[in-house]
Design a protein around this motif. Structure first.
Motif, PDB file in Angstrom:
ATOM      1  N   VAL A 157       1.650 -29.332  13.656  1.00 13.59           N
ATOM      2  CA  VAL A 157       2.852 -28.736  13.073  1.00 13.59           C
ATOM      3  C   VAL A 157       2.496 -27.972  11.802  1.00 13.59           C
ATOM      4  O   VAL A 157       2.987 -26.844  11.576  1.00 13.59           O
ATOM      5  N   MET A 158       1.641 -28.543  10.969  1.00 11.51           N
ATOM      6  CA  MET A 158       1.228 -27.851   9.751  1.00 11.51           C
ATOM      7  C   MET A 158       0.508 -26.549  10.079  1.00 11.51           C
ATOM      8  O   MET A 158       0.720 -25.518   9.421  1.00 11.51           O
ATOM      9  N   ALA A 159      -0.335 -26.569  11.110  1.00 10.39           N
ATOM     10  CA  ALA A 159      -1.036 -25.351  11.515  1.00 10.39           C
ATOM     11  C   ALA A 159      -0.056 -24.302  12.025  1.00 10.39           C
ATOM     12  O   ALA A 159      -0.190 -23.106  11.721  1.00 10.39           O
ATOM     13  N   GLU A 160       0.949 -24.741  12.777  1.00 13.86           N
ATOM     14  CA  GLU A 160       1.954 -23.813  13.291  1.00 13.86           C
ATOM     15  C   GLU A 160       2.727 -23.159  12.153  1.00 13.86           C
ATOM     16  O   GLU A 160       2.945 -21.931  12.153  1.00 13.86           O
ATOM     17  N   ARG A 161       3.123 -23.969  11.177  1.00  9.91           N
ATOM     18  CA  ARG A 161       3.863 -23.417  10.047  1.00  9.91           C
ATOM     19  C   ARG A 161       2.978 -22.502   9.206  1.00  9.91           C
ATOM     20  O   ARG A 161       3.409 -21.439   8.763  1.00  9.91           O
ATOM     21  N   MET A 162       1.724 -22.899   8.997  1.00  6.39           N
ATOM     22  CA  MET A 162       0.812 -22.071   8.222  1.00  6.39           C
ATOM     23  C   MET A 162       0.522 -20.761   8.957  1.00  6.39           C
ATOM     24  O   MET A 162       0.443 -19.682   8.344  1.00  6.39           O
ATOM     25  N   ARG A 163       0.391 -20.839  10.272  1.00  8.84           N
ATOM     26  CA  ARG A 163       0.140 -19.643  11.078  1.00  8.84           C
ATOM     27  C   ARG A 163       1.253 -18.615  10.866  1.00  8.84           C
ATOM     28  O   ARG A 163       0.989 -17.424  10.663  1.00  8.84           O
ATOM     29  N   ALA A 164       2.496 -19.072  10.906  1.00  9.61           N
ATOM     30  CA  ALA A 164       3.633 -18.165  10.726  1.00  9.61           C
ATOM     31  C   ALA A 164       3.624 -17.545   9.333  1.00  9.61           C
ATOM     32  O   ALA A 164       3.899 -16.340   9.169  1.00  9.61           O
ATOM     33  N   GLU A 165       3.300 -18.351   8.318  1.00 10.75           N
ATOM     34  CA  GLU A 165       3.272 -17.834   6.942  1.00 10.75           C
ATOM     35  C   GLU A 165       2.164 -16.796   6.772  1.00 10.75           C
ATOM     36  O   GLU A 165       2.348 -15.768   6.101  1.00 10.75           O
TER      37      GLU A 165
END
Length: 233
Positions: free
Chosen positions: A219-227
């Motif tokens: 989940v952290m990677a997904e959110r960081m990817r979007a940012e």
């Protein structure tokens, strides 16, 4: 918004001592006791940019079954970045830190000459906030000034400090504000909202109740990817 019911208020009051007790226990060391920085694997060979991560256990990947699933490694591999991640369990700008200068994490990062530097510190400083106060802000700025001076061509990405419980001491917002102001002062990219990325989702926590599990790091990677995509990276 409707007023909270008496039962909800009672539940909140009951949970507060538990939170404070947990924070008191963790405050003795931070999230996992810190050791002196150990040598991190050198960036892999290749032509991609070297990307360094200045962080604590949430960037080191504590709680994951393997380093390959931590968010820093996932986003680095997706982008062809050569990751350098010397992050340390329990580390804060002041918390659990005995070295300032030669041999500390900023020094290790400078030695690698990275093209991009992520700063994800601040979580553990909440556990020493009452004792160390504004010294945290001063050290935060001292660290970033040293990095910027030594790496004038690097792109800096400053991330809102991560957090791990649904209830938050007042220091969380104070340290977030300091981190944002630091990023603005040096003209760095700033990623807001990271302290709430896994909020309210206990299924994303490892068995220790303190760190993300593999799903949490996903989940952290997904959110960081979007940012990062929003930043053009």
């Amino acid at each position: 918004m409707t007023a909270p019911s008496a039962s909800r208020l009672s539940s909140r009051r009951a949970s507060r001592p538990a939170l404070l007790g947990l924070l008191a226990v963790i405050a003795s060391a931070g999230l996992v006791a810190c050791a002196a920085p150990a040598p991190a694997p050198a960036p892999p060979e290749g032509d991609g940019p070297i990307v360094a991560f200045y962080g604590d256990s949430y960037t080191l990947g504590t709680g994951a079954t393997d380093d390959s699933v931590r968010w820093s490694t996932v986003i680095s591999e997706e982008r062809g970045w050569r990751e350098y991640n010397p992050s340390v369990n329990g580390l804060g700008y002041l918390r659990n830190r005995s070295t300032f200068g030669d041999g500390d994490l900023p020094d290790l990062i400078i030695e690698q000459g990275p093209d991009i530097v992520f700063v994800t510190m601040g979580l553990n400083d909440n556990f020493g906030y009452e004792q160390e106060g504004a010294r945290i802000e001063q050290q935060m700025n001292d660290d970033i000034d040293r990095l910027v001076e030594a790496l004038p061509e690097a792109r800096f990405i400053v991330v809102e400090p991560f957090w791990y419980t649904d209830e938050r001491p007042e220091s969380v917002e104070v340290i977030i504000g300091w981190q944002r102001a630091m990023a603005e002062r040096i003209g760095a990219d700033y990623i807001a909202g990271a302290s709430r990325w896994i909020e309210g989702r206990p299924e994303l926590m490892a068995s220790d109740g303190l760190h993300p599990n593999d799903d949490g790091y996903a989940v952290m990677a997904e959110r960081m990817r979007a940012e990062l995509e929003a930043l053009g990276l």
